[in-house]
Scaffold this motif. Structure first.
Motif: not given
Length: 470
Positions: A287-291
């Protein structure tokens, strides 16, 4: 297993254990001073009761912190003599000032504060607790300045004839950019811990003594502590953001290890949760949060964050063959536990404030349980933060100058280190039980009776024995 492994474990265990007391001492010193200031300015009895109540918890914790902190000094000579020989001229300077100035200041004025109730003028007595609090925070700064040299060495040169690091600019050591941001970040975390303890104890008494004459004092304590937690949480995030950017600048491998980022990316995402191999080299689900990682590391959402593989190649060419990668599972998860546990404490504080809006009284048993657990959350967050800080620097004991394996004492045997490690662990376990029982005992006792005791006019005040004014 060899002496190096056990020495590292011993230093890690004793340091983390000691740091369990440090943030509470730092935070409570200021908060107790604020409570006494409120009493001095308003004359309201509830502030006096809370000052003495939380002041006693502060003193218990302070005493335990002093006892456990002394061991840290011994280890530099016992297990890490080569490190002390190499960097002692620099590392010892801020520690010496901490002992001679800051610790002397706090210990002296704590003594005046303890025995000065009803003996010193109110303003002087108030000044004593503020002087002690300032000394406590100065002590933290000098220790953090010494540690920051290990993270980002400045103000020194290595003498080729002696092979030792020599101090050339003490002001540079004290104004190390790592120290300048680590200090407010550590203080914010300390207030988060202290505020959580105030909330937990106050909330327990609000539930237990709904109709007590002291309920108003406990309700104020829960609100006061909750606001401290929320404000300090915001400061932790703000200072942590700056610290992350400085860390990426001076220790890019640590930022890469925090994300288990093996390849250089621009922009780089921040993973909230990753499922895959233990070292993060193979990802199955994330689960990633871009930028976000680019922003945390560079301030630019599209900034470049260098990966572990590229940095390993760079360091091997710069410093010689060997692995310059820390233990990735430790850095990855300690970084997330640090953030998550701190945010959880802030969430509980917000719910506590909401439960008391417009004079309401909290009634949820789940809130009480959450409140009682609350002090452990930022305490563990602080510990995970330091685990990340120290483990993320590995394999360096002084970044770029000395490897950890080269700092251990050459003549100390495995048996000797195991003996001291076992002894310290048993002693610390005993002290932990004593600390916990004392804190719980006096926290349950509640605020003291502050009604002035009758004074015998025939007794000269100079003949009255010194006593704790609690």
């Amino acid at each position: 297993m060899d002496a190096l492994d056990v020495a590292r474990w011993q230093f890690g265990v004793t340091t983390v254990y000691h740091f369990l007391f440090v943030p509470l001492t730092i935070g409570l010193s200021i908060l107790v001073a604020i409570l006494q200031t409120l009493w001095h300015r308003t004359g309201q009895e509830r502030y006096l009761k809370l000052t003495k109540f939380y002041g006693k918890l502060f003193l218990i914790n302070f005493a335990m912190g002093v006892v456990t902190g002394i061991v840290q000094e011994f280890q530099f000579g016992m297990n890490w003599s080569d490190y002390s020989r190499f960097v002692g001229d620099i590392f010892g300077a801020p520690l010496a000032i901490e002992a001679l100035v800051a610790f002397f200041l706090e210990s002296t004025f704590i003594g005046l504060w303890i025995f000065g109730w009803d003996r010193l003028p109110k303003r002087l007595h108030l000044a004593a607790i503020w002087a002690a609090a300032i000394g406590t925070n100065l002590s933290a700064y000098f220790i953090l300045a010494a540690n920051s040299f290990m993270q980002h060495p400045v103000g020194y040169r290595v003498n080729p004839s002696t092979g030792r690091a020599e101090l050339t600019d003490f002001f540079a050591v004290l104004t190390n950019k790592v120290a300048l941001i680590t200090f407010p970040h550590t203080l914010s975390g300390a207030f988060l811990v202290a505020g959580s303890l105030i909330v937990a104890v106050g909330l327990w008494h609000v539930f237990r003594n709904r109709d007590s004459a002291d309920t108003d004092a406990y309700r104020f304590a829960t609100k006061f502590g909750s606001w401290v937690v929320l404000i300090s949480s915001a400061l932790v995030l703000f200072t942590g953001d700056i610290q992350g950017k400085i860390m990426t600048d001076v220790q890019p491998m640590k930022m890469a290890a925090a994300e288990a980022l093996y390849t250089t990316e621009s922009p780089a995402s921040f993973s909230v949760l990753t499922v895959g191999s233990l070292d993060g080299s193979r990802e199955v689900f994330a689960i990633k949060i871009p930028y976000l990682l680019s922003f945390l590391g560079t301030g630019d959402p599209n900034g470049t964050v260098h990966g572990i593989n590229d940095l390993q190649t760079q360091y091997a060419a710069q410093y010689g063959a060997g692995s310059y990668t820390p233990i990735i599972p430790v850095t990855y998860w300690s970084f997330r536990f640090m953030i998550g546990l701190g945010l959880a404490a802030a969430a509980i504080a917000l719910i506590v404030l909401w439960s008391q809006r417009k004079g309401r009284t909290p009634r949820s048993r789940w809130l009480l349980r959450a409140g009682l657990v609350m002090p452990l959350l930022p305490l563990l967050a602080n510990s995970f933060g330091w685990i990340f800080t120290e483990m993320g620097r590995q394999p360096w004991i002084v970044f770029g100058e000395m490897l950890t394996r080269n700092g251990v004492s050459r003549t100390v045997s495995l048996a000797e280190v195991l003996t001291s490690f076992t002894a310290f662990t048993l002693i610390y376990a005993t002290l932990a039980v004593i600390e916990f029982k004392l804190l719980v005992r006096y926290a349950k006792a509640g605020v003291p009776d502050v009604t002035p005791a009758p004074v015998d006019d025939d007794t000269d005040d100079a003949e009255r024995p010194l006593a704790f004014a609690y």
